[in-house]
Design an enzyme around this catalytic site. Structure first.
Site, short mmCIF file in Angstrom:
data_model
loop_
_atom_site.label_atom_id
_atom_site.label_comp_id
_atom_site.label_asym_id
_atom_site.label_seq_id
_atom_site.Cartn_x
_atom_site.Cartn_y
_atom_site.Cartn_z
N ASP A 1 -10.38 48.70 4.66
CA ASP A 1 -11.71 48.31 4.22
C ASP A 1 -11.72 46.80 4.00
OD1 ASP A 1 -14.35 48.54 3.20
OD2 ASP A 1 -13.56 48.53 1.17
N THR B 1 -25.19 39.96 3.07
CA THR B 1 -26.65 39.86 3.05
C THR B 1 -27.28 41.18 2.62
OG1 THR B 1 -26.80 40.45 5.40
CG2 THR B 1 -26.63 38.11 4.84
#
Length: 570
Positions: A67, A278
């Site tokens: 990850d 974002t």
């Protein structure tokens, strides 16, 4: 002679060898637990082997699936920039385009600090626009930061005597660090989240206390990739605030916003190229009639006994439509200390590393360069998802085109240029020349991976991915992470290790032969579900290349010695 042979064969592999192997593996796990080199002084944690019989498997790892957020990065979020009404606010907005990818990667490496503390967000132009009520950006900024201060599940600290805390004394507790960073940024601007209960939220908006009635909270899930709150203002108006990934928000925007859509999308791409995470914000006014009709359907779905989660998710999508785009946020998450060096050593050892993340493709690529997973001499093969599996730009067609273009070339045709419409590629050669032995990296997004994991495309995906030196899967769900691990594990018959830090990594960790969990800021779900628990990604180097190697060697020598002893005995 028959019975003599049976007796001798029985002694060749006695039951005691299994007991001896288990004892040796247990002792080796104790050595791992006691190793001071993988002890994190700041977190006061060492490596905890939760499965005591897998120590020797650490020395046979061929693939590492990792990850990104909280695993490669520190999960210490800092609100850096935002795009509101087509205007970029933030300390780095003036020179964001001036740094190349290489310079940005070096900056991220140099900025790694073991004792980092996020600074309050401040922008001079933003403060001026919020003070000028007649400014064309005032209302857009007001709605944007209202969404940040209202659309969340954050809890706020309370004083012991029940009195109201000052702005500087307020401490937020959130399920994820990025959600806390968003609320902190709103507080720094003047939209201070004060209190909440089951029925209301209190926020000081530019010094004026406002109380909102909470009608519904539509939680974030890995499949929805967004969360929403439905609030009633003091005036009686009902408003929906929503935040989530740009892909899902843009699908639900009302028509007539082409200008702001394009400008915000360009700003988000600029944020992502600079390694920032974002998020899109949107809102929608709701009429009393529309909300009442929807609330009945939502109540029926929430109280249903069969397929409740699926029905709730389906009904939630009915109200999250015709949204008005408010803007986008950009949050920085710095790399952990020692990650680039660790990945470089693991790659040199011949271990293949895949990064599986939910971030945008541009953000994932930038982090890949900064952590040494990608190199500037690599050619990036970008696979973006098509709308269907049958059109010419489908995922399967793109993967086949990439294999034919970059790998299955005839001798002497290595300089053949890509035709128009071929797989996008990016040559990161420093001097502009071609390498004699080119290296490739595959970058594939979640929508493309959805089609690539289907039965007719699995083989092509494995063929392409295993030819590349590095693989990055972006915008992927937890289920897709697990499917990728299972695909490589079965197709390559390889020993796989998965490492993550959050609950969304549990399925991936459990799918691999060896799971490693990082006890970080997202809880202990990954750590409890893993075979080994560590506190820093850089400890993986010593865990695999020192303990893994020696555990494998010791177990092998012990087994051979056991057989040798029994043969001599017989």
């Amino acid at each position: 002679m028959f019975w003599v042979g049976i007796i001798l064969f029985q002694n060749l592999v006695p039951i005691s060898i299994y007991i001896t192997v288990e004892i040796v593996k247990s002792l080796q796990s104790i050595l791992i637990y006691e190793d001071i080199e993988i002890y994190d002084e700041e977190a006061d944690e060492t490596c905890i082997p939760r499965s005591w019989n897998l120590a020797d498997d650490l020395g046979q790892i061929e693939y590492i699936f990792s990850d990104k957020t909280g695993t490669l990065t520190r999960n210490v979020m800092e609100f850096k920039q935002c795009s509101v009404n087509g205007v970029v606010y933030g300390s780095h907005s003036s020179n964001a385009h001036l740094q190349s990818i290489t310079d940005m990667a070096q900056t991220m490496r140099d900025s790694v600090s073991a004792h980092h503390k996020a600074e309050p967000f401040f922008d001079k132009k933003l403060a001026q626009d919020l003070k000028a009520v007649d400014s064309p950006h005032f209302q857009a900024l007001h709605d944007f930061f209202s969404c940040l201060s209202l659309c969340h599940t954050v809890l706020v600290s309370k004083s012991k005597d029940g009195s109201q805390l000052d702005k500087a004394e307020i401490v937020y507790k959130a399920q994820s660090p990025d959600e806390a960073a968003l609320v902190e940024a709103a507080k720094a601007v003047g939209f201070v989240f004060r209190a909440r209960d089951n029925a209301s939220i209190v926020v000081d908006m530019l010094g004026k206390p406002q109380t909102y009635q909470v009608l519904n909270v539509l939680d974030f899930t890995s499949s929805r990739k967004r969360m929403s709150v439905i609030l009633r203002r003091a005036s009686g108006e009902i408003t929906l605030f929503c935040k989530g990934a740009d892909t899902v928000i843009y699908e639900r925007l009302a028509p007539g916003q082409d200008g702001i859509r394009d400008k915000t999308l360009a700003d988000m791409e600029m944020f992502a190229e600079n390694g920032l995470r974002t998020l899109c914000l949107a809102s929608a006014p709701l009429s009393e009639t529309r909300y009442t009709e929807w609330a009945k359907k939502y109540h029926e779905a929430a109280t249903s006994l069969d397929h409740r989660d699926e029905r709730v998710e389906q009904v939630s999508g009915l109200i999250e439509k015709n949204l008005r785009l408010l803007g986008a946020t950009a949050i920085e998450d710095k790399l952990q200390n020692g990650v680039p060096e660790c990945i470089e050593v693991l790659l040199t050892a011949g271990i293949k590393i895949w990064m599986l993340t939910g971030d945008k493709m541009e953000t994932a690529i930038n982090i890949g360069f900064s952590c040494n997973l990608l190199a500037k001499d690599m050619t990036l093969i970008l696979i973006r998802g098509g709308n269907s599996k049958d059109d010419e730009g489908s995922t399967l067609a793109q993967m086949r085109e990439a294999i034919g273009q970059f790998f299955d070339r005839a001798p002497g045709s290595s300089d053949r240029k890509a035709d128009d419409g071929a797989i996008p590629m990016q040559q990161m050669d420093a001097d502009g020349g071609r390498q004699q032995t080119p290296r490739f990296a595959l970058v594939i997004d979640g929508r493309a991976l959805f089609h690539a994991l289907e039965n007719e495309a699995k083989g092509t995906l494995v063929d392409l991915a295993t030819r590349c030196a590095a693989v990055i899967c972006c915008r992927v769900s937890p289920l897709q992470k697990a499917k990728v691990v299972e695909l490589i594990k079965s197709a390559r018959s390889a020993m796989c290790l998965a490492i993550g830090d959050g609950a969304n990594d549990v399925s991936m960790i459990q799918a691999a032969q060896v799971g490693v969990g990082i006890s970080g800021k997202e809880g202990l779900q990954a750590s409890m579900a893993a075979d080994f628990s560590i506190s820093q990604f850089r400890f993986l180097e010593r865990l695999l290349l020192v303990h893994g190697r020696w555990c494998y060697v010791r177990t092998s020598l012990m087994t051979l010695n056991f057989f040798f002893k029994n043969v001599i005995y017989m």
